[in-house]
Motif scaffolding. Structure first.
Motif, short mmCIF file in Angstrom:
data_model
loop_
_atom_site.label_atom_id
_atom_site.label_comp_id
_atom_site.label_asym_id
_atom_site.label_seq_id
_atom_site.Cartn_x
_atom_site.Cartn_y
_atom_site.Cartn_z
N LYS A 210 0.74 -1.31 0.07
CA LYS A 210 -0.04 -0.16 0.19
C LYS A 210 0.81 1.38 0.02
O LYS A 210 0.68 2.38 -0.54
CB LYS A 210 -1.20 -0.04 1.15
N SER A 211 1.96 1.08 0.84
CA SER A 211 2.85 2.52 0.87
C SER A 211 3.42 2.75 -0.45
O SER A 211 3.48 3.91 -0.93
CB SER A 211 4.08 2.02 1.66
N LYS A 212 3.94 1.60 -1.23
CA LYS A 212 4.24 1.69 -2.69
C LYS A 212 3.40 2.23 -3.51
O LYS A 212 3.76 2.73 -4.74
CB LYS A 212 5.05 0.56 -3.18
N ALA A 213 1.96 2.15 -3.11
CA ALA A 213 1.15 2.60 -4.18
C ALA A 213 0.83 4.10 -4.29
O ALA A 213 0.17 4.40 -5.08
CB ALA A 213 -0.33 1.63 -3.91
N LEU A 214 1.63 4.86 -3.23
CA LEU A 214 1.30 6.13 -3.48
C LEU A 214 1.71 6.93 -4.61
O LEU A 214 2.72 6.33 -5.23
CB LEU A 214 2.15 7.10 -2.32
N PRO A 215 1.08 7.81 -5.32
CA PRO A 215 1.20 8.02 -6.83
C PRO A 215 2.48 8.84 -6.98
O PRO A 215 3.12 8.67 -8.03
CB PRO A 215 -0.09 8.96 -6.96
N ASP B 154 6.04 10.80 -14.70
CA ASP B 154 5.42 10.16 -16.27
C ASP B 154 3.96 10.20 -15.73
O ASP B 154 3.36 9.42 -16.50
CB ASP B 154 6.14 8.94 -16.44
N ILE B 155 3.54 10.74 -14.71
CA ILE B 155 2.14 10.50 -14.34
C ILE B 155 1.45 11.88 -14.17
O ILE B 155 2.29 12.98 -13.69
CB ILE B 155 1.92 9.51 -13.29
N PRO B 156 0.37 12.26 -14.20
CA PRO B 156 -0.03 13.37 -13.68
C PRO B 156 -0.20 13.64 -12.46
O PRO B 156 -0.19 12.76 -11.44
CB PRO B 156 -1.85 13.50 -14.29
#
Length: 160
Positions: free
Chosen positions: A33-38, A74-76
């Motif tokens: 879950k921590s790695k999922a931060l945008p 590479d993401i908004p």
């Protein structure tokens, strides 16, 4: 009695084993879950994080500066809020997500209502989905405005 004792020990062992597995699995789920931060706290690249207004008069009114940035990810990236510790500084920022490679600005305004004195204010830039923040600073020195009107004119005649 021996059967009851064996059952209790086996129950305790089972509970301990399940608790241990839950702890290990829970940590793995939390890590995922921590790695999922945008994006990290420095998601946008600001050209500068500090602006010095220099000296200006208390009669000059509010002073504004635009902190320019670019999204090099590479993401908004979306700014969720920009907060100040005092009511003397306000900020405006893009409300929509900034697409990769695009630029924008956070406009910070020092309201200049606290009278003649130096100031050094911090603002925090928060990104959506992340508790970390980035700091922008404004500073300067507000000078006392010269006296005007009849009182100033009479004071200048007395000094001659």
């Amino acid at each position: 009695m021996r059967t009851i004792l064996n059952i209790s020990i086996s129950h305790i062992f089972l509970i301990f084993t399940l608790s241990f597995c839950a702890l290990l699995c829970g940590n793995k789920l939390y890590a995922q879950k921590s790695k999922a931060l945008p994006y990290p706290y420095d998601a946008l690249t600001f050209k500068e994080n500090v602006h010095d207004f220099g000296k200006f008069s208390e009669k000059d009114g509010p002073q504004s500066y635009a902190f320019a940035f670019v999204n090099e990810r590479d993401i908004p990236v979306k700014i969720s809020k920009v907060s100040s510790f005092c009511s003397c500084a306000k900020a405006k920022w893009p409300k929509k997500a900034i697409k990769p490679g695009k630029t924008g600005k956070v406009v910070v305004t020092y309201l200049n209502e606290e009278g003649a004195k130096p100031f050094d204010k911090q603002l925090r830039v928060y990104y959506e989905g992340n508790a970390d923040y980035e700091i922008l600073r404004i500073r300067g020195k507000v000078m006392k405005a010269p006296a005007r009107g009849k009182a100033a004119a009479s004071n200048s005649r007395k000094k001659k």
